[in-house]
Design an enzyme around this catalytic site. Structure first.
Site, PDB file in Angstrom:
ATOM      1  N   THR A  96      22.336 -82.202 122.302  1.00  0.00           N
ATOM      2  CA  THR A  96      22.556 -81.514 123.575  1.00  0.00           C
ATOM      3  C   THR A  96      23.713 -80.521 123.514  1.00  0.00           C
ATOM      4  OG1 THR A  96      21.717 -83.427 124.792  1.00  0.00           O
ATOM      5  CG2 THR A  96      23.075 -81.896 126.024  1.00  0.00           C
TER       6      THR A  96
ATOM      7  N   ASP B 138      16.719 -83.343 117.017  1.00  0.00           N
ATOM      8  CA  ASP B 138      17.047 -84.238 118.118  1.00  0.00           C
ATOM      9  C   ASP B 138      17.539 -85.545 117.514  1.00  0.00           C
ATOM     10  OD1 ASP B 138      16.297 -86.511 120.121  1.00  0.00           O
ATOM     11  OD2 ASP B 138      16.220 -84.683 121.317  1.00  0.00           O
TER      12      ASP B 138
ATOM     13  N   SER C 265      17.022 -88.464 118.254  1.00  0.00           N
ATOM     14  CA  SER C 265      15.990 -89.499 118.153  1.00  0.00           C
ATOM     15  C   SER C 265      15.237 -89.416 116.828  1.00  0.00           C
ATOM     16  CB  SER C 265      14.992 -89.372 119.312  1.00  0.00           C
ATOM     17  OG  SER C 265      15.649 -89.538 120.549  1.00  0.00           O
TER      18      SER C 265
ATOM     19  N   ASP D 186      22.645 -90.015 121.397  1.00  0.00           N
ATOM     20  CA  ASP D 186      21.830 -91.233 121.446  1.00  0.00           C
ATOM     21  C   ASP D 186      21.965 -92.095 120.193  1.00  0.00           C
ATOM     22  OD1 ASP D 186      20.981 -90.542 123.943  1.00  0.00           O
ATOM     23  OD2 ASP D 186      18.950 -89.955 123.365  1.00  0.00           O
TER      24      ASP D 186
ATOM     25  N   CYS E  61      25.815-109.752 123.200  1.00  0.00           N
ATOM     26  CA  CYS E  61      26.844-109.389 124.179  1.00  0.00           C
ATOM     27  C   CYS E  61      27.510-108.076 123.763  1.00  0.00           C
ATOM     28  CB  CYS E  61      27.912-110.481 124.281  1.00  0.00           C
ATOM     29  SG  CYS E  61      27.267-112.080 124.800  1.00  0.00           S
TER      30      CYS E  61
END
Length: 345
Positions: free
Chosen positions: A15, A59, A61, A92, A281
């Site tokens: 981005t 990207d 991904s 990401d 967690c």
């Protein structure tokens, strides 16, 4: 090093490298060779800035280990020419990439700062400019003639983290990352404050950089959930050529103590598959044997991941599996902090 640090920006995609064509509202790639002209504030930094980019920005991904190697080679080929590196990727998968690079780059004595943004660099309300400007400032920061940062880090929204301690926690807030088990290395406010007692300091600045380019990709992350079936676990553990599993367990490393589950894991370990126990967690540590529901895992040879993140566990697994280690060596290295990625007990 020269008096004025030289910083290389490596743009891989994401981005941060987009600007909006306001006539069409479409996003297009930003030309990082024009970075200083486009962001004149950079001229106020006391450093020289150059940039290189992937021929085809990707990207995040689509990130994979071949791109990890491409980034590592860009750093390797420019390591002696530049004093620091700022790597721009999509947020990401940034924690995965930063973690992998921390293991791939051995004897690192210069800063590698990963950053990106939630909004494109050309947007009016973008977080990209601050993230980029401060990342360059951090990469250029020196004390007593040496760089202050000598490790792979991630900078986002006023905080610098050790890269292999981070997790992306938000898809929409500017504060997109957290480091639950290790404090920030620096915080940017009115002043840029480094938490120096948390930084990695090389023992020898003269050691030659070693770049590890072999990564084992026959690995999987298996996240437990109440009701997971024997068939699901069996099918994952019987994947052809599987070499390693990051097992995401509950709490402090707890898992079902049903016989079928333990037998499947035991048989996989007998076949040479390495199984690493990490907690689901967001913070805290695996303590094998702390509860009855993890005693069985310890007995069959599951390796406790302590407070390592899932992102770093998979990266470390890929790295160590490619190093031709004995079982004892593998366990010893995994439980040992190699790049500050876990807290030794």
């Amino acid at each position: 090093m020269t008096n004025k640090p030289t910083i290389l920006i490596i743009y891989t995609g994401g981005t941060i490298g987009m600007i909006k064509d306001y006539s069409t509202n479409a996003l297009k790639a930003f030309d990082f060779s024009q970075i200083v002209q486009k962001i004149p504030e950079l001229q106020q930094l006391n450093c020289t800035i150059k940039s290189i980019s992937f021929k085809e920005p990707i990207d995040s991904s689509n990130m994979n280990t071949s791109y990890y190697v491409a980034i590592a080679e860009m750093i390797e080929n420019n390591y002696d020419t530049f004093d620091g590196f700022v790597v721009l990727t999509g947020s990401d998968t940034m924690s995965y990439i930063a973690s992998a690079l921390s293991f791939m780059l051995e004897n690192l004595t210069k800063p590698i700062i990963f950053t990106g943004s939630q909004l494109p660099i050309g947007d009016l309300r973008t977080d990209a400019k601050e993230n980029l400007i401060t990342s360059i400032e951090i990469a250029a920061a020196r004390k007593n003639g040496q760089p202050i940062i000598c490790e792979v880090c991630l900078y986002f929204e006023y905080k610098l983290y050790r890269g292999n301690r981070t997790t992306k926690i938000s898809a929409e807030h500017f504060e997109a990352f957290a480091s639950m088990n290790y404090p920030p290395l620096a915080e940017s406010g009115v002043h840029l404050n480094f938490n120096e007692h948390h930084l990695y300091v090389p023992k020898n600045y003269q050691k030659k950089l070693i770049v590890r380019k072999k990564l084992e990709t026959n690995v999987v992350i298996l996240k437990l959930f109440p009701g997971i079936t024997q068939a699901v676990v069996a099918s994952i553990l019987s994947i052809k050529n599987l070499k390693g599993v990051v097992l995401e367990t509950y709490g402090a490393g707890n898992a079902p103590n049903e016989q079928w589950f333990l037998t499947l894991l035991k048989n996989a370990i007998k076949k040479g598959i390495k199984i690493i126990n990490v907690t689901q967690c967001s913070g805290g540590s695996v303590i094998l044997g702390h509860y009855d529901t993890s005693v069985g895992l310890k007995e069959i040879g599951v390796i406790g991941g302590l407070d390592i993140t899932t992102e770093t566990a998979i990266a470390k697994l890929m790295y160590l599996l490619s190093e031709n280690l004995s079982d004892d060596e593998f366990s010893s290295y995994f439980n040992k902090s190699m790049r500050g990625e876990l807290t030794n007990r």
